[in-house]
Design a protein around this motif. Structure first.
Motif, PDB file in Angstrom:
ATOM      1  N   ALA A 228       0.844  -1.188   0.000  1.00 32.72           N
ATOM      2  CA  ALA A 228       0.000   0.000   0.000  1.00 32.72           C
ATOM      3  C   ALA A 228       0.881   1.240   0.000  1.00 32.72           C
ATOM      4  N   HIS A 229       0.668   2.129  -0.954  1.00 31.50           N
ATOM      5  CA  HIS A 229       1.517   3.316  -1.034  1.00 31.50           C
ATOM      6  C   HIS A 229       0.832   4.395  -1.858  1.00 31.50           C
ATOM      7  N   HIS A 236      10.436   8.279  -1.493  1.00 27.58           N
ATOM      8  CA  HIS A 236      11.158   7.886  -0.285  1.00 27.58           C
ATOM      9  C   HIS A 236      11.426   6.375  -0.227  1.00 27.58           C
ATOM     10  N   TRP A 237      10.479   5.580  -0.713  1.00 25.58           N
ATOM     11  CA  TRP A 237      10.677   4.137  -0.852  1.00 25.58           C
ATOM     12  C   TRP A 237      10.984   3.878  -2.328  1.00 25.58           C
ATOM     13  N   TRP A 254       3.262  -0.821   4.308  1.00 26.15           N
ATOM     14  CA  TRP A 254       2.440  -1.961   4.704  1.00 26.15           C
ATOM     15  C   TRP A 254       2.114  -2.844   3.504  1.00 26.15           C
ATOM     16  N   SER A 255       2.119  -4.141   3.723  1.00 25.69           N
ATOM     17  CA  SER A 255       1.668  -5.069   2.683  1.00 25.69           C
ATOM     18  C   SER A 255       0.161  -4.918   2.481  1.00 25.69           C
ATOM     19  N   LYS A 389      -1.393  -7.744   8.487  1.00 27.01           N
ATOM     20  CA  LYS A 389      -0.450  -7.283   7.469  1.00 27.01           C
ATOM     21  C   LYS A 389       0.967  -7.218   8.031  1.00 27.01           C
ATOM     22  N   ILE A 390       1.915  -7.186   7.116  1.00 23.56           N
ATOM     23  CA  ILE A 390       3.317  -7.001   7.441  1.00 23.56           C
ATOM     24  C   ILE A 390       3.685  -5.560   7.107  1.00 23.56           C
ATOM     25  N   ALA A 391       4.528  -4.938   7.921  1.00 24.74           N
ATOM     26  CA  ALA A 391       4.973  -3.577   7.625  1.00 24.74           C
ATOM     27  C   ALA A 391       6.476  -3.470   7.799  1.00 24.74           C
ATOM     28  N   LEU A 392       7.086  -2.687   6.937  1.00 22.20           N
ATOM     29  CA  LEU A 392       8.480  -2.291   7.101  1.00 22.20           C
ATOM     30  C   LEU A 392       8.451  -0.966   7.838  1.00 22.20           C
TER      31      LEU A 392
END
Length: 409
Positions: A228-229, A236-237, A254-255, A389-392
């Motif tokens: 998600a972006h 930035h990513w 976040w995924s 969800k997974i997040a960096l």
């Protein structure tokens, strides 16, 4: 499984520039992205002044090809620091590739390792095909894991293995390093540099073996598909050559998908140094001992099951990465839970180098391995969601991710 499928390896050293994206390191206008004194901008080039010593990149690099052009005055002397930690003599705390008009009469008695393109005191270069003094030359320096190579005007003049050099020169600290700043090492001569760019190489994994074992990529290396972006996040990513580069200035990533039980494997490295701060020593019981150690403050992590409390920390604290801060500092948790989410050992590689990490979730049990060493094993996370969800995650540190794979169970 961690070692056989995801054993840390590097790209082959001979990489075609057409295959990977080159990123500029100099805008031709000012010293943005660099720090140091004694260099000026003239006609789109960085030029060393009589006061010039070390000018280095703000970011650090591990595996890359550094391309640039240089122009020497008569008897001009400079150098390129690689894997430079940012302090001390770059030729010894890192390594220095000679930049030198070795045709000058004053240098007629040079030692073999002092000629242009040599690794100073470590590795002699072949005679460089330098153009006449005052003309621009092209150079490429490749440092990729154990491999180092220097090319001038299209001709390879230096090539070797850092591990061999380390055995030959055991007291040389810089040759043991595998990451650091790139620096110009001035000696007061008016040497000029321009058209600097870098191609970064990601660590690689056994993709065929990972796929057969049931893992799938959740970062395709070229886009944020599946994450998600917003359009603004892309500033930035940044996906570059299979590396997800983050500058520490946007939101967590976040995924789009939720995951229950899984094995998550990924690579990460700190892309720039952090400020020096004192951080607590944590005992095996998960409690702070009262002792503090000065470290670079670098902080990121991975949220699992959609919750910040179940964050697996990536950080530079004395206890090492893998710690689950939200549970370790929760005084309502049983002692065995707090101890369980405390790393058994610090398995992180030195700051700037790549780390390979595996996070496994089974029900409410967490296992974390870093660089092949299990630091958290079957730690219970009471109340953790069954799926999420997974997040960096980040706390402002610049960090690179690569090879993000997951196996759903």
């Amino acid at each position: 499984m961690m070692k056989s499928i995801f054993a840390l390896a590097l790209l082959l050293p001979l990489v075609s520039p057409a295959e990977l994206k080159s990123v500029p390191l100099f805008n031709g206008k000012d010293l943005s992205g660099w720090k140091g004194e004694g260099y000026v901008i003239e006609d789109g080039a960085i030029v060393c002044t009589p006061q010039g010593r070390n000018l280095m990149t703000e970011q650090t690099y591990a595996n890359y090809a550094f391309d640039f052009e240089f122009k020497l005055p008569a008897a001009g002397n400079n150098g390129i620091g690689i894997h430079y930690p940012g302090e001390g003599d770059a030729a010894y705390t890192g390594m220095e590739v000679q930049v030198l008009d070795d045709t000058a009469e004053k240098y007629k008695d040079l030692k073999p390792y002092q000629f242009h393109g040599s690794l100073y005191t470590l590795l002699a270069a072949k005679k460089a095909p330098l153009k006449p003094v005052g003309e621009w030359n092209q150079e490429r320096i490749v440092v990729n894991g154990d491999f180092v190579q220097v090319s001038v005007n299209g001709e390879i003049i230096t090539e070797g293995k850092l591990s061999d050099l380390s055995k030959e020169f055991p007291k040389h600290e810089g040759v043991k390093r595998r990451s650091g700043h790139i620096a110009f090492c001035g000696h007061g001569d008016q040497v000029a540099f321009r058209k600097m760019s870098i191609i970064e190489f990601p660590p690689t994994a056994n993709e065929e073996g990972a796929t057969k074992a049931g893992f799938t990529k959740i970062f395709d290396g070229a886009s944020l598909k599946g994450w998600a972006h917003t359009e603004a996040d892309l500033a930035h990513w940044k996906p570059v050559n299979g590396i997800l580069k983050y500058d520490g200035k946007a939101n967590d990533l976040w995924s789009e998908k939720e995951y229950g039980d899984f094995d998550l494997a990924f690579d990460w490295r700190w892309a720039a140094p952090g400020p020096l701060m004192k951080r607590p020593v944590i005992g095996p019981d998960g409690k702070e001992t009262g002792e503090q150690v000065e470290v670079q403050e670098l902080d990121s992590g991975v949220y699992v099951r959609g919750n910040s409390k179940s964050q697996v920390n990536l950080w530079n604290w004395p206890c090492g990465s893998g710690e689950v801060y939200g549970y370790r500092t929760d005084k309502t948790q049983p002692a065995e839970v707090i101890a369980g989410v405390t790393p058994k050992a610090k398995a992180d590689n030195p700051v700037g180098e790549w780390n390979r990490t595996m996070i496994s979730m089974r029900g409410d049990k967490l296992t974390v391995s870093i660089n092949g060493q299990t630091v958290i094993e079957d730690a219970q996370l009471p109340g953790v969601a069954a799926k999420g969800k997974i997040a960096l995650q980040h706390h402002g540190s610049q960090i690179d991710f690569a090879n993000i794979w997951i196996k759903e169970l």
